[in-house]
Design an enzyme around this catalytic site. Structure first.
Site, PDB file in Angstrom:
ATOM      1  N   VAL A 153       0.836  -1.203   0.000  1.00  0.00           N
ATOM      2  CA  VAL A 153       0.000   0.000   0.000  1.00  0.00           C
ATOM      3  C   VAL A 153       0.870   1.253   0.000  1.00  0.00           C
ATOM      4  CG1 VAL A 153      -1.749   1.295   1.265  1.00  0.00           C
ATOM      5  CG2 VAL A 153      -1.912  -1.196   1.104  1.00  0.00           C
ATOM      6  N   TYR A 154       1.894   1.264   0.819  1.00  0.00           N
ATOM      7  CA  TYR A 154       2.793   2.419   0.885  1.00  0.00           C
ATOM      8  C   TYR A 154       3.426   2.690  -0.479  1.00  0.00           C
ATOM      9  CZ  TYR A 154       6.905   5.177   2.222  1.00  0.00           C
ATOM     10  OH  TYR A 154       7.880   6.151   2.298  1.00  0.00           O
ATOM     11  N   ALA A 155       3.969   1.657  -1.095  1.00  0.00           N
ATOM     12  CA  ALA A 155       4.618   1.835  -2.394  1.00  0.00           C
ATOM     13  C   ALA A 155       3.623   2.247  -3.467  1.00  0.00           C
ATOM     14  CB  ALA A 155       5.342   0.554  -2.801  1.00  0.00           C
ATOM     15  N   THR A 157       1.066   4.236  -3.094  1.00  0.00           N
ATOM     16  CA  THR A 157       0.845   5.680  -2.996  1.00  0.00           C
ATOM     17  C   THR A 157       1.997   6.441  -3.639  1.00  0.00           C
ATOM     18  OG1 THR A 157       1.919   5.936  -0.801  1.00  0.00           O
ATOM     19  CG2 THR A 157      -0.429   5.394  -0.828  1.00  0.00           C
TER      20      THR A 157
END
Length: 246
Positions: A153-155, A157
């Site tokens: 999820v972080y990557a 974004t």
């Protein structure tokens, strides 16, 4: 950007970590710095006083970048205090790691709100309000390339931020405003170190051929290049500042 003495830079998420290092470096280079924070007022004010104590100019401004109105207010405060804005360093972000199958809605929604929507809010405002000749530096991550487990999820974004960076650089045509993204590798900050065992940190430090973690000052130096006079011909790019990690 030859006359930096009159240039004003907003650095989001600048009360600690990479953002604080960026704010301090830009102040050293002659920029007036707006230190954005969302919660840690004491650290932001301490940094502002430190910069002023060295003869620089700084202003701490509270704003949750996920709130479009707060971001407008931050630009308003910078304009009221210093007459305008020349540089946006879009650093504010959060990182919560989990396997995609184990990621709940709250984990997804919050990272989208802060990392993606927050960066968009600041880019949108900067696209309207930066003075001609300005610079925008958005923060991505080298995990967009390495695609490590639990960073899904972080990557995601940050991958979206890289795409918007390239498009915004084209949309600024005619204004001499450059837009680039900076993608650090593992960097020794609280955000990175939190929740990781010493063994995992050591393993990640060895992933690059220089065999160490980056420092906030390493990353700040790259920002200083991109917003300084020597970075004027770099536009629409992603710089992976990661010690050579693939």
């Amino acid at each position: 950007m030859t006359d930096k003495t009159s240039k004003v830079a907003i650095v989001t998420g600048a009360s600690r970590g990479i953002g604080a290092a960026v704010a301090e470096r830009l102040a050293t280079d002659g920029f007036t710095v707006v230190i954005n924070y969302s919660a840690n007022a004491k650290s932001a004010e301490t940094l502002a006083r430190k910069i002023e104590g060295k003869g620089g100019r700084a202003l701490a401004v509270k704003a949750d970048v996920a709130d479009a109105g707060a971001v407008r207010g931050m630009f308003d405060a910078a304009q009221a205090a210093f007459g305008g804005v020349d540089v946006l360093v879009n650093n504010a972000g959060i990182m919560t790691l989990a396997r995609i199958a184990d990621s709940d809605d709250a984990l997804f929604d919050r990272q989208i709100a802060v990392n993606l929507k927050g960066s968009f809010n600041a880019m949108r405002e900067a696209g309207k309000r930066l003075r001609d000749g300005g610079r925008i530096v958005n923060f991505s991550t080298s995990v967009v390339g390495t695609k490590l487990e639990t960073y899904g999820v972080y990557a995601a974004t940050k991958s979206a931020i890289e795409t918007m960076t390239a498009i915004l650089s084209k949309e600024m045509r005619g204004r001499n405003i450059t837009v680039n993204a900076l993608a650090p590798g593992p960097t020794s900050t609280d955000l990175f170190l939190e929740g990781k065992s010493p063994e995992l940190v050591e393993r990640m430090a060895k992933m690059n051929p220089l065999e160490r973690l980056g420092t906030p000052e390493d990353i700040a130096a790259v920002v200083a290049f991109l917003v300084g006079p020597d970075g004027g011909w770099v536009n629409g790019q992603v710089l992976r500042a990661n010690g050579g990690m693939v």
